[in-house]
Write an enzyme that holds these catalytic residues in place. Sequence first.
Site, PDB file in Angstrom:
ATOM      1  N   ASP A  25       0.831  -1.210   0.000  1.00 14.80           N
ATOM      2  CA  ASP A  25       0.000   0.000   0.000  1.00 14.80           C
ATOM      3  C   ASP A  25       0.864   1.259   0.000  1.00 14.80           C
ATOM      4  O   ASP A  25       1.980   1.268   0.546  1.00 14.80           O
ATOM      5  CB  ASP A  25      -0.917  -0.011   1.234  1.00 14.80           C
ATOM      6  CG  ASP A  25      -2.092   0.959   1.076  1.00 14.80           C
ATOM      7  OD1 ASP A  25      -2.384   1.380  -0.061  1.00 14.80           O
ATOM      8  OD2 ASP A  25      -2.707   1.307   2.110  1.00 14.80           O
ATOM      9  N   HIS A  42       1.962   3.462  -9.165  1.00 14.61           N
ATOM     10  CA  HIS A  42       1.826   2.016  -9.366  1.00 14.61           C
ATOM     11  C   HIS A  42       3.014   1.460 -10.154  1.00 14.61           C
ATOM     12  O   HIS A  42       3.482   0.361  -9.877  1.00 14.61           O
ATOM     13  CB  HIS A  42       0.511   1.702 -10.080  1.00 14.61           C
ATOM     14  CG  HIS A  42      -0.708   2.095  -9.288  1.00 14.61           C
ATOM     15  ND1 HIS A  42      -0.831   1.793  -7.946  1.00 14.61           N
ATOM     16  CD2 HIS A  42      -1.835   2.755  -9.625  1.00 14.61           C
ATOM     17  CE1 HIS A  42      -1.997   2.263  -7.501  1.00 14.61           C
ATOM     18  NE2 HIS A  42      -2.615   2.857  -8.505  1.00 14.61           N
ATOM     19  N   LEU A 136      10.604 -20.754  -4.348  1.00 15.32           N
ATOM     20  CA  LEU A 136       9.646 -19.788  -3.808  1.00 15.32           C
ATOM     21  C   LEU A 136       8.355 -19.891  -4.599  1.00 15.32           C
ATOM     22  O   LEU A 136       8.384 -19.970  -5.830  1.00 15.32           O
ATOM     23  CB  LEU A 136      10.200 -18.359  -3.954  1.00 15.32           C
ATOM     24  CG  LEU A 136       9.269 -17.215  -3.514  1.00 15.32           C
ATOM     25  CD1 LEU A 136       9.163 -17.169  -1.983  1.00 15.32           C
ATOM     26  CD2 LEU A 136       9.770 -15.863  -4.026  1.00 15.32           C
TER      27      LEU A 136
HETATM   28  C1  IPE Z   1      -5.488  -2.675  -0.180  1.00 18.74           C
HETATM   29  O1  IPE Z   1      -5.175  -1.338  -0.235  1.00 18.74           O
HETATM   30  C2  IPE Z   1      -5.316  -3.301  -1.530  1.00 18.74           C
HETATM   31  C3  IPE Z   1      -3.954  -3.317  -2.051  1.00 18.74           C
HETATM   32  C4  IPE Z   1      -2.885  -2.849  -1.486  1.00 18.74           C
HETATM   33  C5  IPE Z   1      -3.800  -3.958  -3.318  1.00 18.74           C
HETATM   34  P1  IPE Z   1      -6.298  -0.195  -0.327  1.00 18.74           P
HETATM   35  O2  IPE Z   1      -5.567   1.073  -0.417  1.00 18.74           O
HETATM   36  O3  IPE Z   1      -7.245  -0.515  -1.417  1.00 18.74           O
HETATM   37  O4  IPE Z   1      -7.048  -0.366   1.060  1.00 18.74           O
HETATM   38  P2  IPE Z   1      -7.947   0.663   1.856  1.00 18.74           P
HETATM   39  O5  IPE Z   1      -8.986   1.170   0.894  1.00 18.74           O
HETATM   40  O6  IPE Z   1      -7.054   1.755   2.333  1.00 18.74           O
HETATM   41  O7  IPE Z   1      -8.517  -0.141   2.994  1.00 18.74           O
HETATM   42  C1  IPE Z   2      -1.744   0.270  -3.315  1.00 21.31           C
HETATM   43  O1  IPE Z   2      -1.544   1.630  -3.359  1.00 21.31           O
HETATM   44  C2  IPE Z   2      -1.992  -0.320  -4.665  1.00 21.31           C
HETATM   45  C3  IPE Z   2      -3.399  -0.617  -4.932  1.00 21.31           C
HETATM   46  C4  IPE Z   2      -4.356  -0.558  -4.056  1.00 21.31           C
HETATM   47  C5  IPE Z   2      -3.747  -0.996  -6.279  1.00 21.31           C
HETATM   48  P1  IPE Z   2      -2.730   2.675  -3.299  1.00 21.31           P
HETATM   49  O2  IPE Z   2      -3.129   2.982  -4.705  1.00 21.31           O
HETATM   50  O3  IPE Z   2      -3.829   2.214  -2.427  1.00 21.31           O
HETATM   51  O4  IPE Z   2      -1.977   3.896  -2.656  1.00 21.31           O
HETATM   52  P2  IPE Z   2      -2.534   4.923  -1.591  1.00 21.31           P
HETATM   53  O5  IPE Z   2      -3.049   4.125  -0.426  1.00 21.31           O
HETATM   54  O6  IPE Z   2      -3.625   5.680  -2.277  1.00 21.31           O
HETATM   55  O7  IPE Z   2      -1.353   5.763  -1.253  1.00 21.31           O
HETATM   56 MG    MG Z   3      -4.136   2.421  -0.423  1.00 18.01          MG
END
Ligand code: IPE
Ligand code: IPE
Ligand code: MG
Length: 229
Positions: A25, A42, A136
Amino acid sequence: VSPDFTVQSTSPNAAAGLHVAVIMDGNGRWAARRGLPRPAGHRAGARAVRAIVEAAPSLGISTLTLYALSSDNFQRPAAEVSALMRLFAEYLGRESDALAEQGVRFRAVGRRDRLPASLCRVIDRAEQTTAAGARLTLRLAVDYSARDEIRRAVAAAPSGTDPFAGWPDVDLLVRTGGEQRLSDFLLWECAYAELWFTDRLWPDVTPQDLAAAVADFRRRDRRFGRIPA
Ligand code: IPE
Ligand code: IPE
Ligand code: MG
């Protein structure tokens, strides 16, 4: 309580190696801090994956499950979701030979019916190319929802069978980006997972961070409901 009555919980299986699950995240915030669009975050996140995968076996990890896209992430703007789909296909197309050479067996987990056909083909190919990997197991969770998986497994299991047989317990769950929640990831498998959180945003995460998480994990006393040894 008779043993028949207890839920069979896990005991540490050091010989087989650890199952580490990572909620990757913070990509969006990483991009925002640089004045970049979210897909740039990303892309940076995808670049960070390689070093983590390479480092995992030497840390005693035998299964690594990475949360790349949740089913709830489909509620994001279509442009962000499709950018992610393209990125997954690019990553797998680029990395699958290297994964095979490193002895990594790749598996995608999650729904496939909402993924573009082109991505499904790349996933199938990566799973085939890497099928013999024994160092792995790398599981990429794409369009993944633990609740959805649980519902479908229970509905599909013939009566008298364990719907979750073969679902690997998570030893260590890591979440980057500062939030401390599961966001519908591996709810069944994390029953006794040790939890480790870092504020570091996923694109900035290095093998040193993973090593720190595993070192912290190794100092913990896992009791599985029993009393200390
Ligand atoms: C969880 O992150 C999903 C991934 C990292 C792929 P999100 O950013 O979607 O989660 P919330 O919305 O903060 O709970
Ligand atoms: C995690 O990063 C990747 C996905 C959920 C696809 P985020 O896109 O949720 O990044 P933040 O949480 O907005 O920084
Ligand atoms: Mg996020």
